[in-house]
Write a protein that holds these residues in place. Structure first.
Motif, PDB file in Angstrom:
ATOM      1  N   ASN A  87       0.887  -1.278  -0.004  1.00  0.00           N
ATOM      2  CA  ASN A  87      -0.086   0.068  -0.051  1.00  0.00           C
ATOM      3  C   ASN A  87       0.664   1.142  -0.007  1.00  0.00           C
ATOM      4  O   ASN A  87       0.599   2.328  -0.622  1.00  0.00           O
ATOM      5  CB  ASN A  87      -1.004  -0.041   1.252  1.00  0.00           C
ATOM      6  N   LEU A  88       2.114   1.150   0.745  1.00  0.00           N
ATOM      7  CA  LEU A  88       2.853   2.368   0.701  1.00  0.00           C
ATOM      8  C   LEU A  88       3.365   2.682  -0.697  1.00  0.00           C
ATOM      9  O   LEU A  88       3.464   3.636  -0.944  1.00  0.00           O
ATOM     10  CB  LEU A  88       4.175   1.907   1.616  1.00  0.00           C
ATOM     11  N   VAL A  89       3.819   1.561  -1.219  1.00  0.00           N
ATOM     12  CA  VAL A  89       4.425   1.716  -2.569  1.00  0.00           C
ATOM     13  C   VAL A  89       3.384   2.488  -3.696  1.00  0.00           C
ATOM     14  O   VAL A  89       3.587   3.580  -4.084  1.00  0.00           O
ATOM     15  CB  VAL A  89       5.053   0.322  -3.115  1.00  0.00           C
ATOM     16  N   VAL A  90       2.272   1.716  -3.917  1.00  0.00           N
ATOM     17  CA  VAL A  90       1.255   2.102  -4.851  1.00  0.00           C
ATOM     18  C   VAL A  90       0.627   3.258  -4.247  1.00  0.00           C
ATOM     19  O   VAL A  90       0.472   4.332  -5.093  1.00  0.00           O
ATOM     20  CB  VAL A  90       0.117   0.940  -4.518  1.00  0.00           C
ATOM     21  N   GLY A  91       0.690   3.698  -2.921  1.00  0.00           N
ATOM     22  CA  GLY A  91       0.317   5.010  -2.404  1.00  0.00           C
ATOM     23  C   GLY A  91       1.107   6.175  -2.855  1.00  0.00           C
ATOM     24  O   GLY A  91       0.537   7.142  -3.267  1.00  0.00           O
ATOM     25  N   ARG A  92       2.238   6.012  -2.888  1.00  0.00           N
ATOM     26  CA  ARG A  92       3.254   6.896  -3.183  1.00  0.00           C
ATOM     27  C   ARG A  92       3.257   7.319  -4.734  1.00  0.00           C
ATOM     28  O   ARG A  92       3.222   8.296  -5.235  1.00  0.00           O
ATOM     29  CB  ARG A  92       4.648   6.500  -3.160  1.00  0.00           C
ATOM     30  N   VAL A  93       3.008   6.280  -5.409  1.00  0.00           N
ATOM     31  CA  VAL A  93       2.836   6.404  -6.908  1.00  0.00           C
ATOM     32  C   VAL A  93       1.620   7.185  -7.299  1.00  0.00           C
ATOM     33  O   VAL A  93       1.560   8.060  -8.115  1.00  0.00           O
ATOM     34  CB  VAL A  93       2.627   5.271  -7.617  1.00  0.00           C
ATOM     35  N   PHE A  94       0.557   6.811  -6.790  1.00  0.00           N
ATOM     36  CA  PHE A  94      -0.808   7.617  -6.924  1.00  0.00           C
ATOM     37  C   PHE A  94      -0.789   9.029  -6.511  1.00  0.00           C
ATOM     38  O   PHE A  94      -1.232   9.706  -7.122  1.00  0.00           O
ATOM     39  CB  PHE A  94      -1.805   6.737  -6.064  1.00  0.00           C
ATOM     40  N   MET A  95      -0.083   9.448  -5.366  1.00  0.00           N
ATOM     41  CA  MET A  95       0.052  10.650  -4.807  1.00  0.00           C
ATOM     42  C   MET A  95       0.710  11.521  -5.922  1.00  0.00           C
ATOM     43  O   MET A  95       0.330  12.412  -6.432  1.00  0.00           O
ATOM     44  CB  MET A  95       0.974  10.658  -3.554  1.00  0.00           C
TER      45      MET A  95
END
Lengths: 514, 326
Positions: free
Chosen positions: A376-384
């Motif tokens: 979630n951390l990784v995907v969240g960073r990309v989405f941000m």
């Protein structure tokens, strides 16, 4: 449930395969997208994927559901910070602080704090679920009508007393919230209340249209208004670069430890209770952390600690939400209910024995919950990053598009056209609150707790059969009433101190009107 | 792997069926269906109706009928049912409401439709209800409980879902039949009732046997009587007597079936009904439904209409009179 190493190792092997990890990743991507769009709730996302479960093997199916659930729970914060348009109900608590930071050009800082706090709260909650679900689950049935009445009364007192600077305005907002919660069919007696003969109001006022109306539309109107003014007066102003957005430093993150720990604890506790849910968790954590904060004045004006508290609490409901389901076989929320249904589709009957009879399924669930957090951390960073680029869209296109999405999202929430009417009504109310500078938090909380308090009170009154000592008949209930009394006393003392302080500061000069 | 092979098997089955269909056209009545069958589940995903409709959906697909479930939740099933009555009567849009939304709610208030606006197509499954007490309750049999209620009016608390609805009415009729009084406590959902029963906050819970059974297996609950009007012995709880043997007329109906907007073409409805009948024979379907505590009870449209009218006529007048009194 005794620990079974053989089962654990075989489960471990089955999860670290390509398919479950891909589904987990896919779920997170879909989830964050759903969460970020106003009106599309985590519940909706998970519900939409339920039919897919039947066609997938257990590990992949659960991975997809968990990914979507966690991603969507976090995703709401992205748009709440960037556009003051909460993607989920629970992320409304951070709109004020997140958007204030965003206006100061600190979007990345706010979003990173929201992301890291979500992951922290989520991981804590998952660990609690895994380590102490069984003892915690055994407590749940002891919360009967009397205990719940006490609990809800205590949380109402805490919130009304501790949110906002002006207690009178807080009470007004709470009163409005109570009134809105009463509209529709009363669960305890089946009577219609305050529907004024309008059929659309029979089902009551739903959370999503109400919150989007209160928070998103007034903000959109204010933004359009502000950009129109800006154009007239300044042509080109400094809004693009007021201070650098260096993101979030490690020290800043750790500096919010109070918010993080309160959020994680409150979220985990509230998530394990039947009923209240993530919105209540994030608001309660906000109010409580403001009380213990070193800088309570920053709250509401761009406090990263406030974001840390609300967002960790919001995501901390994810793990503990499953406690009643796994230990008791009874889901405590609609989302837990869907997890139960998903397991049933896979041939795992939900009930009080699921932990003993299906250790492999339970281990799979636990490991996937934990594994979802780093992803979630990784995907969240990309989405941000993706969402931050929306900055480049001209304001005259951006805000109307968000307004349109808000209306569409409200309709999509449960395909009820009348929800859009509620949205517009709530928007008028939200604008009034803005004009009179009244905090919306007590309204939301009273709206959420009102019906819970009322039904447990009425149930308790029936069971009391006229004997009011029933309300303090158990140690749990007694503790709750003492807690409420203490909150009121603390408030009276604190209020006197504030009044004294404001008297002295009035002498010093003009008071800062926010 | 199991699922993959099942998928392949299903795919082959569909392929095979379509070949068979091609070879002996119109042998199965449902082969004439040329549009997608839309099943409206008027409740949120995850409940019994949702599970029942989705099981039916996949069983229909296995038969080669293209089918899709749409959740239209709201107002305890009323919204979705109303929406269906407003759809064009093609016969391809059907709804699966519970008995309260289908029969009782339209009698209590104007919900925009009545039973006459819907054409029964096929009954699918039914849920059996029962009275359960905590394992450490003093009552071993239903006689014990009823005697105690009779001797101690106003002391025993009964919990169930909803207020001023058939559930509460049933409990009040029980008290009336015993010439006594009870305390009725209403809840929003079946899970809450069981939680409060296990926690010792209420004495008796009335709800679906499916939701009570797991707790009987862990030794926390005891089911004393059932309310199923169609059978003596409910599956899963042999030996539990029907309450109607003790207090006359104490039965509770909840069944889920398909209904179409009135005026839908008979050929289409008959074909769908035949497909549902075939689906009800499917071994896997029976297992899924039994696991969920539901009993297969296929009836064709006419037989279903008879049951619906019987329920309405037998219960409507006294129930409405009771609601008025409240």
């Amino acid at each position: 449930m005794g620990f079974e190493p053989d089962v654990f190792i075989s489960v471990l092997q089955s999860i670290f395969a390509v398919a479950p990890l891909l589904y987990l990743l896919g779920g997170l991507i879909v989830g964050i997208g759903i969460g970020a769009i106003p009106g599309l709730t985590p519940l909706l996302g998970v519900a939409l994927l339920l039919p897919v479960m039947g066609a997938l093997p257990l590990q992949s199916g659960l991975a997809l559901l968990i990914g979507t659930y966690k991603g969507a729970t976090f995703g709401g914060s992205i748009t709440a910070i960037k556009f003051a348009t909460p993607g989920t109900a629970a992320s409304t608590a951070i709109v004020q602080d997140g958007f204030a930071l965003s206006q100061k050009g600190q979007t990345v800082k706010a979003q990173k704090m929201a992301l890291y706090a979500s992951i922290t709260g989520d991981t804590f909650s998952d660990l609690v679920l895994i380590l102490v679900a069984v003892p915690l689950g055994a407590i749940a049935p002891r919360f009967g009508p009397a205990e719940l009445t006490g609990l809800f009364f205590a949380s109402l007192t805490l919130i009304i007393v501790f949110t906002g600077k002006d207690p009178a305005k807080g009470l007004i907002a709470a009163g409005v919230g109570f009134f809105i919660s009463m509209i529709g069919r009363d669960v305890s007696t089946g009577v219609l209340r305050f529907t004024f003969g309008i059929p659309g109001l029979r089902a009551g006022v739903a959370l999503v249209p109400l919150l989007l109306g209160l928070f998103a539309l007034p903000e959109i109107i204010a933004q359009i208004h502000a950009s129109a003014l800006r154009k007239r007066h300044l042509e080109k102003d400094a809004v693009d670069a007021p201070g650098e957005d260096r993101g979030l430093s490690g020290r800043e993150f750790l500096g919010a430890w109070r918010g993080l720990s309160i959020g994680s604890l409150v979220g985990t506790f509230i998530g394990a209770l039947p009923g209240p849910g993530s919105t209540l968790a994030s608001y309660t954590a906000y109010a409580l952390s403001q009380q213990v904060s070193a800088k309570p004045d920053e709250y509401g004006h761009g406090s990263t600690e406030a974001i840390a508290a609300s967002e960790s609490a919001n995501n901390a409901t994810c793990g503990s939400n499953l406690i009643p389901l796994l230990t008791f076989g009874i889901p405590g929320s609609a989302i837990a209910g869907i997890f139960g249904a998903a397991l049933m589709i896979q041939g795992v009957p939900m009930g009080p024995r699921v932990m003993t009879d299906f250790p492999d399924v339970v281990y799979t669930l636990f490991l996937l919950l934990l594994l979802a957090n780093p992803l979630n951390l990784v995907v969240g960073r990309v989405f941000m990053g993706v969402y931050s680029n929306l900055d480049k869209v001209p304001v005259i296109i951006l805000w109307p598009v968000i307004a349109l999405l808000t209306v569409i999202g409200t309709y999509a929430f449960q395909s009820r056209p009348f929800d859009v009417v509620i949205l517009l009504g709530a928007a008028v109310l939200g604008c009034c609150f803005r004009i009179f500078n009244i905090s919306l938090a007590p309204l939301v909380l009273a709206y959420l707790i009102g019906p819970l308090f009322e039904t447990s009170l009425l149930r308790a009154l029936r069971l009391a059969r006229g004997d009011y000592l029933y309300f303090v008949s158990s140690p749990i209930a007694m503790t709750m009433w003492i807690l409420s009394a203490l909150a009121i006393i603390a408030f009276i003392i604190g209020n006197r101190r504030i009044r004294l302080k404001s008297r002295t500061s009035a002498v010093d000069g003009e008071e800062d009107a926010s | 792997m199991k699922n993959l092979s099942r998928f392949v098997f299903n795919a082959l089955l569909v392929l095979l069926l379509s070949f068979v269909a091609f070879a002996q056209a119109q042998d199965n009545p449902w082969e004439q269906l040329d549009q997608e069958v839309v099943i409206v589940a008027p409740y949120p995903p995850g409940g019994s109706v949702d599970l029942s409709s989705r099981t039916l959906e996949s069983a229909l697909q296995d038969l080669g009928v293209s089918a899709r479930v749409v959740n239209r939740a709201g107002a305890a099933g009323v919204e979705g049912t109303y929406w269906t009555t407003e759809q064009p009567s093609t016969g391809y849009t059907l709804v699966m409401p519970g008995v309260p939304a289908l029969i009782f709610q339209p009698l209590v208030e104007d919900v925009g439709y009545t039973l006459d606006d819907l054409e029964p197509v096929a009954m699918w499954v039914r849920a059996s209800f029962g009275w359960a007490v905590s394992a450490d309750a003093p009552w071993e049999t239903v006689e014990d409980l009823l005697n105690y209620v009779q001797e101690n009016p106003g002391e025993v608390s009964f919990g169930s879902t909803g207020a001023r609805n058939p559930n509460e009415w049933l409990q009040q009729r029980l008290a009336e039949g015993l010439d006594s009084e009870i305390v009725y406590v209403s809840y929003g959902g079946g899970g809450e009732v069981i939680r409060d029963l296990v926690g010792g906050h209420i004495d008796v819970a009335f709800g679906s046997i499916a939701s009570q059974l797991p707790f009987v297996e862990t030794g926390e609950l005891r089911i004393l009587a059932h309310a199923d009007p169609f059978t003596e012995d409910v599956e899963g709880v042999p030996g539990v007597p029907p309450m109607r043997d003790y207090v006359e007329g104490l039965v509770s109906y909840n069944f889920f079936g398909l209904l179409a907007p009135a005026g839908s073409p008979d050929e289409v409805l008959d074909a769908i009904s035949a497909a549902v009948a075939a689906a009800a024979e499917d071994e896997e379907v029976i297992n899924t439904m039994t696991d969920a505590g539901l009993t297969m009870s296929y009836l064709d449209g006419d037989a279903m209409r008879e049951v619906l009218i019987e329920v309405r006529d037998e219960f409507a007048t006294p129930f409405l009179a009771w609601v008025e009194e409240q």
